[in-house]
Design a protein around this motif. Structure first.
Motif, PDB file in Angstrom:
ATOM      1  N   GLY A 157       0.804  -1.215   0.000  1.00  0.00           N
ATOM      2  CA  GLY A 157       0.000   0.000   0.000  1.00  0.00           C
ATOM      3  C   GLY A 157       0.833   1.260   0.000  1.00  0.00           C
ATOM      4  O   GLY A 157       0.468   2.261  -0.627  1.00  0.00           O
ATOM      5  N   GLU A 158       1.971   1.211   0.676  1.00  0.00           N
ATOM      6  CA  GLU A 158       2.838   2.387   0.737  1.00  0.00           C
ATOM      7  C   GLU A 158       3.349   2.751  -0.663  1.00  0.00           C
ATOM      8  O   GLU A 158       3.423   3.931  -1.017  1.00  0.00           O
ATOM      9  CB  GLU A 158       4.010   2.112   1.677  1.00  0.00           C
ATOM     10  CG  GLU A 158       4.831   3.331   2.031  1.00  0.00           C
ATOM     11  CD  GLU A 158       4.097   4.358   2.870  1.00  0.00           C
ATOM     12  OE1 GLU A 158       4.679   5.448   3.080  1.00  0.00           O
ATOM     13  OE2 GLU A 158       2.965   4.084   3.321  1.00  0.00           O
ATOM     14  N   VAL A 159       3.678   1.759  -1.466  1.00  0.00           N
ATOM     15  CA  VAL A 159       4.104   2.029  -2.838  1.00  0.00           C
ATOM     16  C   VAL A 159       2.965   2.644  -3.639  1.00  0.00           C
ATOM     17  O   VAL A 159       3.149   3.631  -4.368  1.00  0.00           O
ATOM     18  CB  VAL A 159       4.605   0.737  -3.516  1.00  0.00           C
ATOM     19  CG1 VAL A 159       4.843   0.974  -5.013  1.00  0.00           C
ATOM     20  CG2 VAL A 159       5.881   0.235  -2.845  1.00  0.00           C
ATOM     21  N   ALA A 160       1.769   2.076  -3.484  1.00  0.00           N
ATOM     22  CA  ALA A 160       0.618   2.628  -4.204  1.00  0.00           C
ATOM     23  C   ALA A 160       0.416   4.098  -3.867  1.00  0.00           C
ATOM     24  O   ALA A 160       0.212   4.936  -4.760  1.00  0.00           O
ATOM     25  CB  ALA A 160      -0.640   1.832  -3.868  1.00  0.00           C
ATOM     26  N   HIS A 161       0.481   4.416  -2.597  1.00  0.00           N
ATOM     27  CA  HIS A 161       0.260   5.798  -2.172  1.00  0.00           C
ATOM     28  C   HIS A 161       1.366   6.718  -2.690  1.00  0.00           C
ATOM     29  O   HIS A 161       1.097   7.870  -3.063  1.00  0.00           O
ATOM     30  CB  HIS A 161       0.159   5.864  -0.649  1.00  0.00           C
ATOM     31  CG  HIS A 161      -0.935   5.009  -0.088  1.00  0.00           C
ATOM     32  ND1 HIS A 161      -2.198   4.953  -0.656  1.00  0.00           N
ATOM     33  CD2 HIS A 161      -0.978   4.172   0.991  1.00  0.00           C
ATOM     34  CE1 HIS A 161      -2.955   4.118   0.053  1.00  0.00           C
ATOM     35  NE2 HIS A 161      -2.238   3.631   1.046  1.00  0.00           N
ATOM     36  N   GLN A 162       2.590   6.226  -2.719  1.00  0.00           N
ATOM     37  CA  GLN A 162       3.690   7.028  -3.241  1.00  0.00           C
ATOM     38  C   GLN A 162       3.480   7.371  -4.714  1.00  0.00           C
ATOM     39  O   GLN A 162       3.871   8.442  -5.165  1.00  0.00           O
ATOM     40  CB  GLN A 162       5.013   6.287  -3.055  1.00  0.00           C
ATOM     41  CG  GLN A 162       5.484   6.217  -1.601  1.00  0.00           C
ATOM     42  CD  GLN A 162       6.657   5.278  -1.410  1.00  0.00           C
ATOM     43  OE1 GLN A 162       7.173   4.703  -2.369  1.00  0.00           O
ATOM     44  NE2 GLN A 162       7.078   5.109  -0.166  1.00  0.00           N
ATOM     45  N   TYR A 163       2.863   6.461  -5.438  1.00  0.00           N
ATOM     46  CA  TYR A 163       2.560   6.709  -6.853  1.00  0.00           C
ATOM     47  C   TYR A 163       1.261   7.498  -7.035  1.00  0.00           C
ATOM     48  O   TYR A 163       0.925   7.874  -8.149  1.00  0.00           O
ATOM     49  CB  TYR A 163       2.455   5.386  -7.608  1.00  0.00           C
ATOM     50  CG  TYR A 163       3.781   4.835  -8.084  1.00  0.00           C
ATOM     51  CD1 TYR A 163       4.189   4.990  -9.398  1.00  0.00           C
ATOM     52  CD2 TYR A 163       4.623   4.138  -7.212  1.00  0.00           C
ATOM     53  CE1 TYR A 163       5.392   4.472  -9.847  1.00  0.00           C
ATOM     54  CE2 TYR A 163       5.833   3.618  -7.642  1.00  0.00           C
ATOM     55  CZ  TYR A 163       6.215   3.791  -8.968  1.00  0.00           C
ATOM     56  OH  TYR A 163       7.412   3.281  -9.406  1.00  0.00           O
ATOM     57  N   GLY A 164       0.536   7.716  -5.942  1.00  0.00           N
ATOM     58  CA  GLY A 164      -0.708   8.474  -6.023  1.00  0.00           C
ATOM     59  C   GLY A 164      -1.932   7.657  -6.369  1.00  0.00           C
ATOM     60  O   GLY A 164      -2.957   8.212  -6.770  1.00  0.00           O
ATOM     61  N   TYR A 165      -1.863   6.340  -6.178  1.00  0.00           N
ATOM     62  CA  TYR A 165      -2.996   5.472  -6.501  1.00  0.00           C
ATOM     63  C   TYR A 165      -3.780   5.088  -5.246  1.00  0.00           C
ATOM     64  O   TYR A 165      -3.200   4.891  -4.174  1.00  0.00           O
ATOM     65  CB  TYR A 165      -2.518   4.190  -7.190  1.00  0.00           C
ATOM     66  CG  TYR A 165      -1.775   4.415  -8.472  1.00  0.00           C
ATOM     67  CD1 TYR A 165      -2.265   5.270  -9.463  1.00  0.00           C
ATOM     68  CD2 TYR A 165      -0.562   3.771  -8.712  1.00  0.00           C
ATOM     69  CE1 TYR A 165      -1.582   5.467 -10.642  1.00  0.00           C
ATOM     70  CE2 TYR A 165       0.140   3.967  -9.895  1.00  0.00           C
ATOM     71  CZ  TYR A 165      -0.381   4.822 -10.853  1.00  0.00           C
ATOM     72  OH  TYR A 165       0.312   5.016 -12.020  1.00  0.00           O
ATOM     73  N   LYS A 166      -5.077   4.962  -5.410  1.00  0.00           N
ATOM     74  CA  LYS A 166      -5.919   4.424  -4.354  1.00  0.00           C
ATOM     75  C   LYS A 166      -5.826   2.900  -4.385  1.00  0.00           C
ATOM     76  O   LYS A 166      -5.447   2.307  -5.391  1.00  0.00           O
ATOM     77  CB  LYS A 166      -7.365   4.867  -4.556  1.00  0.00           C
ATOM     78  CG  LYS A 166      -7.568   6.378  -4.498  1.00  0.00           C
ATOM     79  CD  LYS A 166      -9.024   6.725  -4.756  1.00  0.00           C
ATOM     80  CE  LYS A 166      -9.261   8.228  -4.723  1.00  0.00           C
ATOM     81  NZ  LYS A 166     -10.672   8.579  -5.013  1.00  0.00           N
ATOM     82  N   VAL A 167      -6.193   2.260  -3.273  1.00  0.00           N
ATOM     83  CA  VAL A 167      -6.059   0.812  -3.170  1.00  0.00           C
ATOM     84  C   VAL A 167      -7.395   0.174  -2.825  1.00  0.00           C
ATOM     85  O   VAL A 167      -8.041   0.551  -1.850  1.00  0.00           O
ATOM     86  CB  VAL A 167      -5.019   0.421  -2.102  1.00  0.00           C
ATOM     87  CG1 VAL A 167      -4.878  -1.096  -2.033  1.00  0.00           C
ATOM     88  CG2 VAL A 167      -3.674   1.056  -2.409  1.00  0.00           C
ATOM     89  N   ASN A 168      -7.782  -0.796  -3.627  1.00  0.00           N
ATOM     90  CA  ASN A 168      -8.954  -1.618  -3.346  1.00  0.00           C
ATOM     91  C   ASN A 168      -8.477  -2.863  -2.600  1.00  0.00           C
ATOM     92  O   ASN A 168      -7.556  -3.541  -3.062  1.00  0.00           O
ATOM     93  CB  ASN A 168      -9.647  -2.000  -4.652  1.00  0.00           C
ATOM     94  CG  ASN A 168     -10.887  -2.840  -4.449  1.00  0.00           C
ATOM     95  OD1 ASN A 168     -10.816  -3.919  -3.876  1.00  0.00           O
ATOM     96  ND2 ASN A 168     -12.014  -2.376  -4.963  1.00  0.00           N
ATOM     97  N   THR A 169      -9.062  -3.158  -1.456  1.00  0.00           N
ATOM     98  CA  THR A 169      -8.615  -4.293  -0.651  1.00  0.00           C
ATOM     99  C   THR A 169      -9.571  -5.486  -0.729  1.00  0.00           C
ATOM    100  O   THR A 169      -9.432  -6.440   0.034  1.00  0.00           O
ATOM    101  CB  THR A 169      -8.431  -3.875   0.823  1.00  0.00           C
ATOM    102  OG1 THR A 169      -9.646  -3.312   1.310  1.00  0.00           O
ATOM    103  CG2 THR A 169      -7.309  -2.857   0.962  1.00  0.00           C
ATOM    104  N   ASP A 170     -10.536  -5.441  -1.655  1.00  0.00           N
ATOM    105  CA  ASP A 170     -11.473  -6.557  -1.777  1.00  0.00           C
ATOM    106  C   ASP A 170     -10.786  -7.822  -2.278  1.00  0.00           C
ATOM    107  O   ASP A 170     -11.121  -8.934  -1.853  1.00  0.00           O
ATOM    108  CB  ASP A 170     -12.615  -6.204  -2.728  1.00  0.00           C
ATOM    109  CG  ASP A 170     -13.534  -5.132  -2.165  1.00  0.00           C
ATOM    110  OD1 ASP A 170     -13.511  -4.921  -0.943  1.00  0.00           O
ATOM    111  OD2 ASP A 170     -14.280  -4.506  -2.951  1.00  0.00           O
ATOM    112  N   PHE A 171      -9.855  -7.652  -3.209  1.00  0.00           N
ATOM    113  CA  PHE A 171      -9.126  -8.790  -3.761  1.00  0.00           C
ATOM    114  C   PHE A 171      -7.635  -8.549  -3.568  1.00  0.00           C
ATOM    115  O   PHE A 171      -7.141  -7.457  -3.836  1.00  0.00           O
ATOM    116  CB  PHE A 171      -9.430  -8.965  -5.258  1.00  0.00           C
ATOM    117  CG  PHE A 171     -10.863  -9.284  -5.550  1.00  0.00           C
ATOM    118  CD1 PHE A 171     -11.315 -10.595  -5.545  1.00  0.00           C
ATOM    119  CD2 PHE A 171     -11.772  -8.268  -5.823  1.00  0.00           C
ATOM    120  CE1 PHE A 171     -12.635 -10.896  -5.810  1.00  0.00           C
ATOM    121  CE2 PHE A 171     -13.095  -8.559  -6.091  1.00  0.00           C
ATOM    122  CZ  PHE A 171     -13.541  -9.876  -6.078  1.00  0.00           C
ATOM    123  N   GLY A 172      -6.929  -9.593  -3.118  1.00  0.00           N
ATOM    124  CA  GLY A 172      -5.507  -9.441  -2.874  1.00  0.00           C
ATOM    125  C   GLY A 172      -4.805 -10.778  -2.859  1.00  0.00           C
ATOM    126  O   GLY A 172      -5.255 -11.736  -3.491  1.00  0.00           O
ATOM    127  N   GLY A 173      -3.699 -10.841  -2.123  1.00  0.00           N
ATOM    128  CA  GLY A 173      -2.930 -12.066  -2.067  1.00  0.00           C
ATOM    129  C   GLY A 173      -3.617 -13.142  -1.242  1.00  0.00           C
ATOM    130  O   GLY A 173      -4.582 -12.889  -0.517  1.00  0.00           O
TER     131      GLY A 173
END
Length: 255
Positions: A157-173
């Protein structure tokens, strides 16, 4: 329940990981302007048959699926980001293609995904692909003995935020082993220091996926393909990894 693998079992999973990696490499090379998504599915199907492997997708029918999947890989194009059901579509110049593939070989399952540009790239597409790859690397590096699962989610998530993207947590690893999906679930964002402690023998698929301008998705009329609600494009990167006392091992490494 989380099932830890013995060192012998991790070794037994290596051929399945190498096979999945080889299929994805072949699909990436095959993907080009003028190629039909059904051709990619047939190539994967042939490689499965030739290897004596089994598809994890063709009969897959979880609660969120409209029907058994019916194909052997997921092909998500442009505003589709996950679970893309291959159909009669010819790839065009500039398409952003994500391919997700899992298979069983010798009783073991591994799972991996990549995103690539067909033809002429858009800078914003290259950037979102890069973000998923950087996030995948960060997540894998956090999957070490003594850390918590929340550390892996936080790193992604930290990488996503650094790139300015929001994160959907419904599907993941997710856990991988004798079946394609198992415990634990690993969201693509979270709080460091939270969750279960990571132990040797944990085998999971880590899979960041981001959309350029939203974190909201909807299910296509095909009952499977997940698309962004605003039409923005997305990317998806995934590896199956095993946690060992000396660090994480990427079982689906494409070299």
């Amino acid at each position: 329940m989380i099932e830890l693998k013995t060192p012998t079992e991790v070794q037994e999973m290596r051929p399945a990981g190498a096979f999945v990696a080889s299929v994805l490499s072949a699909l990436k090379e095959k993907a080009a302007v003028g190629v039909n998504l059904l051709e990619l599915d047939e190539l994967a199907h042939k490689m499965i048959r030739d290897a004596g492997a089994s598809s994890c997708y063709i009969d897959y029918h979880p609660s969120f699926g409209a029907s058994p999947f019916g194909k052997v890989l997921c092909t998500s194009v442009n505003d589709a980001v996950l679970h893309g059901l291959p159909f009669d579509y010819v790839l065009a110049d500039g398409d952003l293609l994500s391919v997700d593939f899992a298979a069983e070989l010798n009783g073991w399952v591994t799972d991996s995904a990549l995103s690539t540009i067909v033809g002429t790239p858009r800078p914003e597409d290259l950037r979102v692909i890069e973000a998923t790859e950087v996030a995948l690397k960060a997540g894998i590096e956090s999957a070490v003995v003594g850390n918590k699962l929340g550390d892996v989610s936080w790193a992604i998530g930290e990488v996503a935020h650094q790139y300015g993207y929001k994160v959907n947590t419904d599907f993941g690893g997710h856990g991988v082993g004798r079946t394609m999906h198992g415990d634990p679930h690993i969201p693509n964002d979270g709080r460091a220091g939270r969750g279960l402690k990571i132990k040797p023998g944990l085998v999971v698929a880590i899979e960041p996926w981001f959309l350029i301008a939203t974190d909201e998705i909807y299910t296509d009329p095909d009952g499977w393909t997940l698309r962004s609600t605003d039409g923005s494009r997305g990317a998806h990167s995934e590896h199956t990894i095993a946690v060992t006392p000396t660090g994480p091992v990427i079982l689906t490494d494409r070299g």
